[in-house]
Design a protein around this motif. Structure first.
Motif, PDB file in Angstrom:
ATOM      1  N   SER A  35       0.853  -1.188   0.000  1.00  0.00           N
ATOM      2  CA  SER A  35       0.000   0.000   0.000  1.00  0.00           C
ATOM      3  C   SER A  35       0.891   1.241   0.000  1.00  0.00           C
ATOM      4  O   SER A  35       1.637   1.487   0.946  1.00  0.00           O
ATOM      5  CB  SER A  35      -0.912  -0.001   1.223  1.00  0.00           C
ATOM      6  OG  SER A  35      -1.797  -1.096   1.197  1.00  0.00           O
ATOM      7  N   SER A  36       0.824   1.994  -1.080  1.00  0.00           N
ATOM      8  CA  SER A  36       1.727   3.127  -1.288  1.00  0.00           C
ATOM      9  C   SER A  36       1.184   3.995  -2.409  1.00  0.00           C
ATOM     10  O   SER A  36       0.231   3.617  -3.101  1.00  0.00           O
ATOM     11  CB  SER A  36       3.137   2.659  -1.708  1.00  0.00           C
ATOM     12  OG  SER A  36       3.758   1.872  -0.731  1.00  0.00           O
ATOM     13  N   ILE A  37       1.846   5.127  -2.594  1.00  0.00           N
ATOM     14  CA  ILE A  37       1.656   5.900  -3.815  1.00  0.00           C
ATOM     15  C   ILE A  37       2.806   5.540  -4.749  1.00  0.00           C
ATOM     16  O   ILE A  37       3.974   5.561  -4.338  1.00  0.00           O
ATOM     17  CB  ILE A  37       1.660   7.414  -3.541  1.00  0.00           C
ATOM     18  CG1 ILE A  37       0.559   7.787  -2.554  1.00  0.00           C
ATOM     19  CG2 ILE A  37       1.486   8.191  -4.843  1.00  0.00           C
ATOM     20  CD1 ILE A  37       0.591   9.242  -2.119  1.00  0.00           C
ATOM     21  N   TYR A  38       2.472   5.201  -5.974  1.00  0.00           N
ATOM     22  CA  TYR A  38       3.477   4.885  -6.976  1.00  0.00           C
ATOM     23  C   TYR A  38       3.500   6.036  -7.982  1.00  0.00           C
ATOM     24  O   TYR A  38       2.463   6.425  -8.521  1.00  0.00           O
ATOM     25  CB  TYR A  38       3.176   3.556  -7.655  1.00  0.00           C
ATOM     26  CG  TYR A  38       3.307   2.393  -6.701  1.00  0.00           C
ATOM     27  CD1 TYR A  38       2.246   2.017  -5.884  1.00  0.00           C
ATOM     28  CD2 TYR A  38       4.515   1.704  -6.572  1.00  0.00           C
ATOM     29  CE1 TYR A  38       2.379   0.981  -4.977  1.00  0.00           C
ATOM     30  CE2 TYR A  38       4.645   0.656  -5.672  1.00  0.00           C
ATOM     31  CZ  TYR A  38       3.583   0.307  -4.876  1.00  0.00           C
ATOM     32  OH  TYR A  38       3.715  -0.717  -3.969  1.00  0.00           O
ATOM     33  N   LEU A  39       4.693   6.572  -8.206  1.00  0.00           N
ATOM     34  CA  LEU A  39       4.814   7.764  -9.041  1.00  0.00           C
ATOM     35  C   LEU A  39       5.746   7.515 -10.217  1.00  0.00           C
ATOM     36  O   LEU A  39       6.822   6.937 -10.063  1.00  0.00           O
ATOM     37  CB  LEU A  39       5.350   8.943  -8.229  1.00  0.00           C
ATOM     38  CG  LEU A  39       4.471   9.383  -7.051  1.00  0.00           C
ATOM     39  CD1 LEU A  39       5.172   9.134  -5.742  1.00  0.00           C
ATOM     40  CD2 LEU A  39       4.099  10.849  -7.186  1.00  0.00           C
ATOM     41  N   CYS A  40       5.320   7.994 -11.341  1.00  0.00           N
ATOM     42  CA  CYS A  40       6.112   7.965 -12.556  1.00  0.00           C
ATOM     43  C   CYS A  40       6.734   9.344 -12.751  1.00  0.00           C
ATOM     44  O   CYS A  40       6.075  10.369 -12.485  1.00  0.00           O
ATOM     45  CB  CYS A  40       5.197   7.614 -13.730  1.00  0.00           C
ATOM     46  SG  CYS A  40       5.897   7.855 -15.357  1.00  0.00           S
ATOM     47  N   SER A  41       7.977   9.390 -13.189  1.00  0.00           N
ATOM     48  CA  SER A  41       8.595  10.680 -13.456  1.00  0.00           C
ATOM     49  C   SER A  41       9.503  10.587 -14.673  1.00  0.00           C
ATOM     50  O   SER A  41       9.962   9.500 -15.038  1.00  0.00           O
ATOM     51  CB  SER A  41       9.387  11.180 -12.240  1.00  0.00           C
ATOM     52  OG  SER A  41      10.546  10.404 -12.048  1.00  0.00           O
ATOM     53  N   VAL A  42       9.747  11.743 -15.262  1.00  0.00           N
ATOM     54  CA  VAL A  42      10.636  11.817 -16.411  1.00  0.00           C
ATOM     55  C   VAL A  42      11.573  12.991 -16.214  1.00  0.00           C
ATOM     56  O   VAL A  42      11.260  13.952 -15.508  1.00  0.00           O
ATOM     57  CB  VAL A  42       9.860  11.987 -17.735  1.00  0.00           C
ATOM     58  CG1 VAL A  42       8.881  10.840 -17.917  1.00  0.00           C
ATOM     59  CG2 VAL A  42       9.144  13.320 -17.806  1.00  0.00           C
ATOM     60  N   ALA A  43      12.736  12.890 -16.849  1.00  0.00           N
ATOM     61  CA  ALA A  43      13.708  13.975 -16.803  1.00  0.00           C
ATOM     62  C   ALA A  43      13.506  14.865 -18.026  1.00  0.00           C
ATOM     63  O   ALA A  43      13.117  14.399 -19.092  1.00  0.00           O
ATOM     64  CB  ALA A  43      15.123  13.429 -16.771  1.00  0.00           C
ATOM     65  N   VAL A  55      16.050  17.630 -14.688  1.00  0.00           N
ATOM     66  CA  VAL A  55      14.989  18.181 -13.868  1.00  0.00           C
ATOM     67  C   VAL A  55      13.783  17.273 -13.994  1.00  0.00           C
ATOM     68  O   VAL A  55      13.283  17.038 -15.096  1.00  0.00           O
ATOM     69  CB  VAL A  55      14.638  19.609 -14.317  1.00  0.00           C
ATOM     70  CG1 VAL A  55      13.478  20.146 -13.488  1.00  0.00           C
ATOM     71  CG2 VAL A  55      15.850  20.516 -14.191  1.00  0.00           C
ATOM     72  N   LEU A  56      13.311  16.745 -12.867  1.00  0.00           N
ATOM     73  CA  LEU A  56      12.239  15.761 -12.900  1.00  0.00           C
ATOM     74  C   LEU A  56      10.861  16.404 -12.849  1.00  0.00           C
ATOM     75  O   LEU A  56      10.627  17.358 -12.117  1.00  0.00           O
ATOM     76  CB  LEU A  56      12.364  14.802 -11.715  1.00  0.00           C
ATOM     77  CG  LEU A  56      13.536  13.827 -11.707  1.00  0.00           C
ATOM     78  CD1 LEU A  56      13.328  12.774 -10.621  1.00  0.00           C
ATOM     79  CD2 LEU A  56      13.715  13.166 -13.055  1.00  0.00           C
ATOM     80  N   THR A  57       9.980  15.820 -13.639  1.00  0.00           N
ATOM     81  CA  THR A  57       8.550  16.121 -13.575  1.00  0.00           C
ATOM     82  C   THR A  57       7.847  14.835 -13.181  1.00  0.00           C
ATOM     83  O   THR A  57       8.195  13.756 -13.672  1.00  0.00           O
ATOM     84  CB  THR A  57       8.035  16.598 -14.943  1.00  0.00           C
ATOM     85  OG1 THR A  57       8.742  17.780 -15.322  1.00  0.00           O
ATOM     86  CG2 THR A  57       6.548  16.900 -14.887  1.00  0.00           C
ATOM     87  N   PHE A  58       6.829  14.960 -12.302  1.00  0.00           N
ATOM     88  CA  PHE A  58       6.133  13.795 -11.794  1.00  0.00           C
ATOM     89  C   PHE A  58       4.691  13.751 -12.283  1.00  0.00           C
ATOM     90  O   PHE A  58       4.041  14.792 -12.456  1.00  0.00           O
ATOM     91  CB  PHE A  58       6.115  13.805 -10.262  1.00  0.00           C
ATOM     92  CG  PHE A  58       7.396  13.327  -9.652  1.00  0.00           C
ATOM     93  CD1 PHE A  58       8.457  14.198  -9.484  1.00  0.00           C
ATOM     94  CD2 PHE A  58       7.544  12.021  -9.253  1.00  0.00           C
ATOM     95  CE1 PHE A  58       9.651  13.763  -8.938  1.00  0.00           C
ATOM     96  CE2 PHE A  58       8.730  11.566  -8.693  1.00  0.00           C
ATOM     97  CZ  PHE A  58       9.787  12.443  -8.534  1.00  0.00           C
ATOM     98  N   GLY A  59       4.207  12.521 -12.444  1.00  0.00           N
ATOM     99  CA  GLY A  59       2.792  12.326 -12.617  1.00  0.00           C
ATOM    100  C   GLY A  59       2.088  12.515 -11.282  1.00  0.00           C
ATOM    101  O   GLY A  59       2.725  12.672 -10.239  1.00  0.00           O
ATOM    102  N   ALA A  60       0.753  12.475 -11.317  1.00  0.00           N
ATOM    103  CA  ALA A  60      -0.031  12.719 -10.108  1.00  0.00           C
ATOM    104  C   ALA A  60       0.018  11.550  -9.140  1.00  0.00           C
ATOM    105  O   ALA A  60      -0.409  11.679  -7.990  1.00  0.00           O
ATOM    106  CB  ALA A  60      -1.472  13.031 -10.484  1.00  0.00           C
ATOM    107  N   GLY A  61       0.531  10.416  -9.579  1.00  0.00           N
ATOM    108  CA  GLY A  61       0.662   9.276  -8.693  1.00  0.00           C
ATOM    109  C   GLY A  61      -0.534   8.345  -8.729  1.00  0.00           C
ATOM    110  O   GLY A  61      -1.648   8.728  -9.111  1.00  0.00           O
ATOM    111  N   SER A  62      -0.288   7.107  -8.326  1.00  0.00           N
ATOM    112  CA  SER A  62      -1.335   6.090  -8.220  1.00  0.00           C
ATOM    113  C   SER A  62      -1.333   5.592  -6.783  1.00  0.00           C
ATOM    114  O   SER A  62      -0.354   5.003  -6.333  1.00  0.00           O
ATOM    115  CB  SER A  62      -1.064   4.926  -9.181  1.00  0.00           C
ATOM    116  OG  SER A  62      -1.054   5.362 -10.515  1.00  0.00           O
ATOM    117  N   ARG A  63      -2.432   5.867  -6.091  1.00  0.00           N
ATOM    118  CA  ARG A  63      -2.519   5.512  -4.669  1.00  0.00           C
ATOM    119  C   ARG A  63      -3.168   4.138  -4.536  1.00  0.00           C
ATOM    120  O   ARG A  63      -4.356   3.979  -4.835  1.00  0.00           O
ATOM    121  CB  ARG A  63      -3.326   6.567  -3.913  1.00  0.00           C
ATOM    122  CG  ARG A  63      -3.348   6.384  -2.410  1.00  0.00           C
ATOM    123  CD  ARG A  63      -4.233   7.448  -1.764  1.00  0.00           C
ATOM    124  NE  ARG A  63      -3.722   8.795  -1.973  1.00  0.00           N
ATOM    125  CZ  ARG A  63      -2.912   9.431  -1.139  1.00  0.00           C
ATOM    126  NH1 ARG A  63      -2.516   8.830  -0.024  1.00  0.00           N
ATOM    127  NH2 ARG A  63      -2.511  10.659  -1.399  1.00  0.00           N
TER     128      ARG A  63
END
Lengths: 111, 115
Positions: B88-96, B103-111
């Motif tokens: 049980s976590s938030i899983y986040l995708c990011s790209v440089a 410089v990283l940008t993140f998605g809103a995450g999947s809880r």
């Protein structure tokens, strides 16, 4: 691996107050970023600041790479500043292209 | 900066099942990163996903538990396999960014909540 410690862990302030958040890291870095995670979980990049000083409105950041720390300043706090602030670092010794996140500072701004 | 869409935004899963999280980027990127944020904790890198090669996993994360696909330069998936409540976590995708500085940008995450 590199250790990234942030202080204070928690901070509660009245609206309008100023604050300083600190990030200490245990190895040389060539990439340092500050993020704000809002109460809904979204991470926003505030600064890319491997060295020097930058300002963006009420926020500014300073990194002293030779002394292995960075500071984030927030002036005239607003309730929308609430959330968790993370610094994240990258460097040649441990993977320049990926970031290691610090422990975070939870900021709560009271109206 | 890139715009990242993640799906699902949240889900409740049963123990022992698997769930695949999708990450779509509006531009081509070389590297995509998957992070995990356990409740009240900081972010921990799971793996780096490069197009055309196997993902590179960080210590403590294995492919059998977190298989990753990267079929093209704008899309990646992370599967959380045989889930337990500890997942049980938030899983986040990011790209440089593509500008040189990572410089990283993140998605809103999947809880994800695992019962």
């Amino acid at each position: 691996g590199i250790q990234v410690e942030q202080s204070p862990p928690d901070l509660i302030l009245q609206e309008g107050a100023n604050s300083t958040l600190r990030c200490n890291f245990s190895d040389s870095v060539n990439n340092l970023q500050w993020f704000h995670q809002n109460p809904w979980g979204q991470l926003i990049n505030l600064f890319y600041i491997p060295s020097g000083t930058k300002q963006n409105g009420r926020l500014s950041a300073t990194t002293v790479a030779t002394e292995r720390y960075s500071l984030l300043y927030i002036s005239s706090s607003q309730t929308t500043d609430s959330g968790v602030y993370f610094c994240a670092v990258g460097g040649y010794n441990f993977g320049n292209e990926k970031l290691t996140f610090g422990t975070g500072t939870r900021l709560t701004i009271i109206p | 900066s890139a715009v990242i869409s993640q799906k699902p935004s949240r889900d409740i899963c049963q123990r022992g099942t698997s769930l695949t999280i999708q990450c779509q980027v509006d531009s081509q990127v070389t590297m995509m990163f998957w992070y995990r944020q356990q409740p009240g904790q900081s972010l921990t890198l799971i793996a780096t996903a490069n197009q055309g090669s196997e993902a590179t996993y960080e210590s403590g994360f294995v492919i059998d538990k977190f298989p990753i696909s990267r079929p093209n330069l704008t899309f990646s998936t992370l599967t959380v396999s045989n889930m337990s409540p500890e997942d049980s976590s938030i899983y986040l995708c990011s790209v440089a960014s593509s500008t040189g500085a990572n410089v990283l940008t993140f998605g809103a995450g999947s809880r994800l909540t695992v019962l």
